[in-house]
Design an enzyme around this catalytic site. Structure first.
Site, PDB file in Angstrom:
ATOM      1  N   SER A  24     -45.969 -70.094  48.536  1.00 61.11           N
ATOM      2  CA  SER A  24     -46.318 -70.183  49.196  1.00 61.11           C
ATOM      3  C   SER A  24     -47.759 -70.730  49.804  1.00 61.11           C
ATOM      4  O   SER A  24     -48.616 -71.409  49.230  1.00 61.11           O
ATOM      5  CB  SER A  24     -45.270 -71.195  49.187  1.00 61.11           C
ATOM      6  OG  SER A  24     -44.616 -71.289  48.742  1.00 61.11           O
ATOM      7  N   HIS A  80     -47.475 -77.062  53.231  1.00 54.29           N
ATOM      8  CA  HIS A  80     -45.975 -76.139  52.353  1.00 54.29           C
ATOM      9  C   HIS A  80     -45.322 -77.062  52.606  1.00 54.29           C
ATOM     10  O   HIS A  80     -44.168 -77.553  51.034  1.00 54.29           O
ATOM     11  CB  HIS A  80     -45.898 -75.369  53.568  1.00 54.29           C
ATOM     12  CG  HIS A  80     -44.825 -74.043  52.849  1.00 54.29           C
ATOM     13  ND1 HIS A  80     -43.456 -74.493  53.748  1.00 54.29           N
ATOM     14  CD2 HIS A  80     -44.843 -73.595  51.993  1.00 54.29           C
ATOM     15  CE1 HIS A  80     -42.681 -73.950  52.647  1.00 54.29           C
ATOM     16  NE2 HIS A  80     -42.850 -73.536  52.441  1.00 54.29           N
ATOM     17  N   ARG A 102     -48.291 -75.547  57.119  1.00 48.56           N
ATOM     18  CA  ARG A 102     -47.338 -75.934  57.010  1.00 48.56           C
ATOM     19  C   ARG A 102     -47.336 -76.834  56.673  1.00 48.56           C
ATOM     20  O   ARG A 102     -45.951 -77.157  55.893  1.00 48.56           O
ATOM     21  CB  ARG A 102     -46.272 -75.531  58.207  1.00 48.56           C
ATOM     22  CG  ARG A 102     -46.092 -73.799  58.212  1.00 48.56           C
ATOM     23  CD  ARG A 102     -45.222 -73.443  59.828  1.00 48.56           C
ATOM     24  NE  ARG A 102     -45.188 -72.538  59.571  1.00 48.56           N
ATOM     25  CZ  ARG A 102     -44.418 -71.109  59.099  1.00 48.56           C
ATOM     26  NH1 ARG A 102     -43.501 -72.189  58.118  1.00 48.56           N
ATOM     27  NH2 ARG A 102     -43.983 -70.526  59.525  1.00 48.56           N
TER      28      ARG A 102
END
Length: 215
Positions: free
Chosen positions: A21, A47, A44
């Site tokens: 990812s 993500h 993040r």
């Protein structure tokens, strides 16, 4: 494992899924203004949300990351506006340094005071939190009223957080509360616009705690 579908996942191993990812985010993000220190937090957030527009809208005070790391390493409290953040955050990394994550919004005294003053529990929870969380991290992902109240308390000198992660989502006052936060000369992580939420707030907090743990 039989998924009963024509499509088969690349992998079912958690670490490999996360790694792939991050690789995909790196491939797709294109040009961005973030520093080497800031980018892992943005990564993040993307993500957690699968939203590049949200990721690219993140704003950092110059001292935000280092101040957040210091707060965690010093065992300062993390205050969340809702339980979702407390549930999603990596508590072990916070507790490793002597800190804890607290949420006040469902405390009986907060509920009672909010009813008495005919205001939101989010507002009252911030008034309670500042008495116990000097120098700590405030992680707000759900309630713009909590962020606006915290901003007021900061301006009046009653609150002195080490870092404010202010990423509330919504239509009423969400964008405006983040605009006000970005005007303050205190360490903050926020973003432009209505997007945000508890999930991305957790992502930012977890990124900071990873940095604190790694040293």
């Amino acid at each position: 494992m039989d998924f009963r579908t024509e499509f088969k996942p690349i992998t079912v191993q958690p670490e490999q899924i996360e790694g792939r990812s991050f690789e995909m985010i790196n491939e797709e993000i294109g040009e961005h203004p973030f520093t080497e220190e800031q980018y892992p937090i943005v990564q993040r957030i993307i993500h957690a949300s699968a939203d590049f527009e949200l990721g690219k809208s993140v704003l950092f005070h110059p001292d935000a990351i280092q101040s957040g790391i210091r707060a965690i390493r010093s065992g300062k409290m993390v205050v969340a506006d809702v339980q979702m953040i407390q549930s999603g955050a990596n508590k072990a990394r916070i507790e490793k340094f002597g800190g804890e994550i607290k949420v006040y919004i469902s405390d009986p005294d907060v509920i009672q005071e909010a009813k008495r003053l005919n205001t939101t529990r989010a507002i009252i929870s911030m008034r309670k939190a500042i008495k116990e969380a000097d120098g700590g991290i405030f992680a707000i992902g759900n309630a713009p009223t909590a962020l606006l109240e915290l901003i007021r308390l900061i301006k009046e000198g009653e609150a002195k957080p080490g870092l404010v992660i202010g990423l509330p989502v919504g239509f009423v006052s969400a964008a405006e509360s983040k605009e006000e936060l970005a005007k303050l000369d205190i360490p903050f992580i926020t973003n432009i616009g209505r997007k945000g939420g508890s999930t991305v707030t957790v992502a930012a907090l977890n990124a900071i705690s990873i940095m604190a743990e790694r040293g």
